[in-house]
Design a protein around this motif. Structure first.
Motif, PDB file in Angstrom:
ATOM      1  N   THR A 106      15.109   3.902  18.081  1.00  0.00           N
ATOM      2  CA  THR A 106      13.612   3.155  17.795  1.00  0.00           C
ATOM      3  C   THR A 106      12.584   4.273  17.753  1.00  0.00           C
ATOM      4  N   ALA A 107      12.606   4.937  18.625  1.00  0.00           N
ATOM      5  CA  ALA A 107      11.306   5.945  18.921  1.00  0.00           C
ATOM      6  C   ALA A 107      11.332   6.789  17.395  1.00  0.00           C
ATOM      7  N   THR A 108      12.630   7.065  16.740  1.00  0.00           N
ATOM      8  CA  THR A 108      12.410   8.040  15.692  1.00  0.00           C
ATOM      9  C   THR A 108      12.645   7.008  14.326  1.00  0.00           C
ATOM     10  N   TYR A 109      12.523   5.715  14.334  1.00  0.00           N
ATOM     11  CA  TYR A 109      12.780   4.749  13.333  1.00  0.00           C
ATOM     12  C   TYR A 109      11.344   5.019  12.619  1.00  0.00           C
ATOM     13  N   PRO A 110      11.383   4.890  11.379  1.00  0.00           N
ATOM     14  CA  PRO A 110      10.253   5.026  10.232  1.00  0.00           C
ATOM     15  C   PRO A 110       9.186   3.961  10.655  1.00  0.00           C
ATOM     16  N   THR A 111       7.901   4.433  10.516  1.00  0.00           N
ATOM     17  CA  THR A 111       6.837   3.423  10.762  1.00  0.00           C
ATOM     18  C   THR A 111       6.988   2.187   9.601  1.00  0.00           C
ATOM     19  N   ALA A 112       7.268   2.614   8.507  1.00  0.00           N
ATOM     20  CA  ALA A 112       7.346   1.435   7.597  1.00  0.00           C
ATOM     21  C   ALA A 112       8.669   1.703   6.665  1.00  0.00           C
ATOM     22  N   PRO A 113       9.770   1.331   7.420  1.00  0.00           N
ATOM     23  CA  PRO A 113      11.149   1.582   6.759  1.00  0.00           C
ATOM     24  C   PRO A 113      11.347   0.774   5.576  1.00  0.00           C
ATOM     25  N   PRO A 150      17.166  -9.230  15.538  1.00  0.00           N
ATOM     26  CA  PRO A 150      16.614  -7.908  15.412  1.00  0.00           C
ATOM     27  C   PRO A 150      15.479  -7.774  14.694  1.00  0.00           C
ATOM     28  N   ARG A 151      14.429  -7.227  15.058  1.00  0.00           N
ATOM     29  CA  ARG A 151      12.967  -7.129  14.404  1.00  0.00           C
ATOM     30  C   ARG A 151      12.877  -5.732  14.043  1.00  0.00           C
ATOM     31  N   VAL A 152      13.102  -5.279  12.806  1.00  0.00           N
ATOM     32  CA  VAL A 152      13.319  -3.928  12.219  1.00  0.00           C
ATOM     33  C   VAL A 152      12.379  -3.820  11.257  1.00  0.00           C
ATOM     34  N   SER A 153      11.338  -4.347  10.907  1.00  0.00           N
ATOM     35  CA  SER A 153      10.335  -4.215   9.973  1.00  0.00           C
ATOM     36  C   SER A 153       9.605  -3.166  10.081  1.00  0.00           C
ATOM     37  N   SER A 154       9.360  -2.605  11.309  1.00  0.00           N
ATOM     38  CA  SER A 154       8.688  -1.398  11.753  1.00  0.00           C
ATOM     39  C   SER A 154       9.037  -0.700  12.881  1.00  0.00           C
ATOM     40  N   ARG A 155       8.536   0.607  13.060  1.00  0.00           N
ATOM     41  CA  ARG A 155       9.014   1.334  14.413  1.00  0.00           C
ATOM     42  C   ARG A 155       8.459   0.317  15.710  1.00  0.00           C
ATOM     43  N   ASP A 156       7.215   0.086  15.511  1.00  0.00           N
ATOM     44  CA  ASP A 156       6.500  -0.656  16.751  1.00  0.00           C
ATOM     45  C   ASP A 156       7.466  -2.191  16.911  1.00  0.00           C
ATOM     46  N   GLU A 157       7.734  -2.801  15.965  1.00  0.00           N
ATOM     47  CA  GLU A 157       8.423  -4.112  16.164  1.00  0.00           C
ATOM     48  C   GLU A 157       9.984  -4.078  16.960  1.00  0.00           C
ATOM     49  N   PHE A 158      10.513  -2.773  16.087  1.00  0.00           N
ATOM     50  CA  PHE A 158      11.920  -2.516  16.517  1.00  0.00           C
ATOM     51  C   PHE A 158      11.989  -1.974  18.177  1.00  0.00           C
ATOM     52  N   GLY A 159      10.887  -1.258  18.272  1.00  0.00           N
ATOM     53  CA  GLY A 159      10.901  -0.592  19.933  1.00  0.00           C
ATOM     54  C   GLY A 159      10.633  -1.548  20.710  1.00  0.00           C
ATOM     55  N   ARG A 160       9.515  -2.638  20.467  1.00  0.00           N
ATOM     56  CA  ARG A 160       9.395  -3.799  21.412  1.00  0.00           C
ATOM     57  C   ARG A 160      10.583  -4.594  21.555  1.00  0.00           C
ATOM     58  N   TRP A 161      11.214  -4.886  20.371  1.00  0.00           N
ATOM     59  CA  TRP A 161      12.449  -5.697  20.268  1.00  0.00           C
ATOM     60  C   TRP A 161      13.524  -5.012  21.130  1.00  0.00           C
ATOM     61  N   MET A 162      13.968  -3.766  21.008  1.00  0.00           N
ATOM     62  CA  MET A 162      14.664  -3.069  21.989  1.00  0.00           C
ATOM     63  C   MET A 162      14.375  -3.214  23.295  1.00  0.00           C
ATOM     64  N   CYS A 163      13.121  -2.999  23.713  1.00  0.00           N
ATOM     65  CA  CYS A 163      12.531  -3.105  24.989  1.00  0.00           C
ATOM     66  C   CYS A 163      12.906  -4.448  25.717  1.00  0.00           C
ATOM     67  N   GLU A 164      12.695  -5.577  24.742  1.00  0.00           N
ATOM     68  CA  GLU A 164      12.941  -6.977  25.343  1.00  0.00           C
ATOM     69  C   GLU A 164      14.609  -7.056  25.544  1.00  0.00           C
ATOM     70  N   ALA A 165      15.257  -6.376  24.691  1.00  0.00           N
ATOM     71  CA  ALA A 165      16.739  -6.709  24.845  1.00  0.00           C
ATOM     72  C   ALA A 165      17.218  -5.927  26.325  1.00  0.00           C
ATOM     73  N   HIS A 166      16.478  -4.899  26.523  1.00  0.00           N
ATOM     74  CA  HIS A 166      16.640  -4.140  27.813  1.00  0.00           C
ATOM     75  C   HIS A 166      16.003  -5.035  28.859  1.00  0.00           C
ATOM     76  N   ASN A 167      15.231  -5.471  28.930  1.00  0.00           N
ATOM     77  CA  ASN A 167      14.479  -6.230  29.708  1.00  0.00           C
ATOM     78  C   ASN A 167      15.534  -7.553  29.994  1.00  0.00           C
ATOM     79  N   ARG A 182       4.123  -0.582  26.439  1.00  0.00           N
ATOM     80  CA  ARG A 182       4.123   0.963  26.786  1.00  0.00           C
ATOM     81  C   ARG A 182       5.572   1.698  26.340  1.00  0.00           C
ATOM     82  N   TRP A 183       6.372   0.924  25.619  1.00  0.00           N
ATOM     83  CA  TRP A 183       7.565   1.431  25.152  1.00  0.00           C
ATOM     84  C   TRP A 183       7.626   2.836  24.456  1.00  0.00           C
ATOM     85  N   GLU A 184       6.508   2.931  23.438  1.00  0.00           N
ATOM     86  CA  GLU A 184       6.318   4.130  22.749  1.00  0.00           C
ATOM     87  C   GLU A 184       6.199   5.541  23.789  1.00  0.00           C
TER      88      GLU A 184
END
Length: 198
Positions: A106-113, A150-167, A182-184
């Protein structure tokens, strides 16, 4: 229903810790925390090293007593805190490595995929959830994704979604949750205090 038993199919019970499987001489007892696979045998990638070590200890005791059922040993038994580095990972080592990989993706995912990159991310998550070595974890993740698409329309959205999954997993395991805003910092840029910069 007794939450500490399962059949030889390895299907889980409510707390994911089956302790018995049918054998030729009746049910075989396993220490608490041992998860069985579809073949009715203990699943190494679903079980902690401490519980795995308890299996070995109980089998040794059973063999010395001339029995085949073994003696249950508390899951806290372990001659060392984690398996040697050259051993197959237990559920905990596998989980830590997996979360590192997923958050790094998620950290290397594009900002505008592109649409194609978004499809790839969704396809990866579906494949990952069906191939993950710990079947209990895989089923939990599949179930979670049914209500948390899965929310994958942006890096921030994907990162937050993965953080929620981990939580969600952390909550099930009784661990602290992470502040997803603070995921990023945690997984991409490093902490603002500079401790990740050397």
């Amino acid at each position: 229903m007794d939450n500490n038993n399962t059949t030889t199919t390895g299907r889980r019970d409510d707390d994911h810790t089956p302790t018995a499987a049918a054998g030729a001489d009746g049910p075989k007892k396993f220490p608490k925390g041992v998860v069985l696979g579809a073949d009715g045998k203990p699943c190494r990638s679903c079980t902690s090293f401490a519980s795995w070590a308890a299996i070995t200890k109980s089998q040794t005791k059973g063999a010395s007593a001339g029995t085949t059922t073994g003696t249950a040993v508390p899951s806290t038994f372990s001659s060392q805190p984690s398996p040697p580095a050259d051993c197959p990972p237990d559920v905990e080592a596998l989980g830590r490595s997996t979360w590192t990989l997923l958050h790094s993706i998620t950290a290397t995912y594009p900002t505008a995929p592109t649409a194609s990159q978004q499809d790839n991310a969704r396809g990866f998550l579906r494949s990952f959830a069906s191939l993950y070595p710990c079947w209990v974890c895989a089923e939990d993740f599949q179930d979670w994704m049914k209500t948390n698409t899965p929310r994958v329309s942006s890096r921030d959205e994907f990162g937050r979604w993965m953080c929620e999954a981990h939580n969600a997993v952390n909550v099930k395991l009784g661990k602290d949750v992470f502040e997803c805003s603070r995921w990023e910092e945690r997984w991409r840029t490093g902490w603002k205090d500079g401790r990740c910069d050397g």
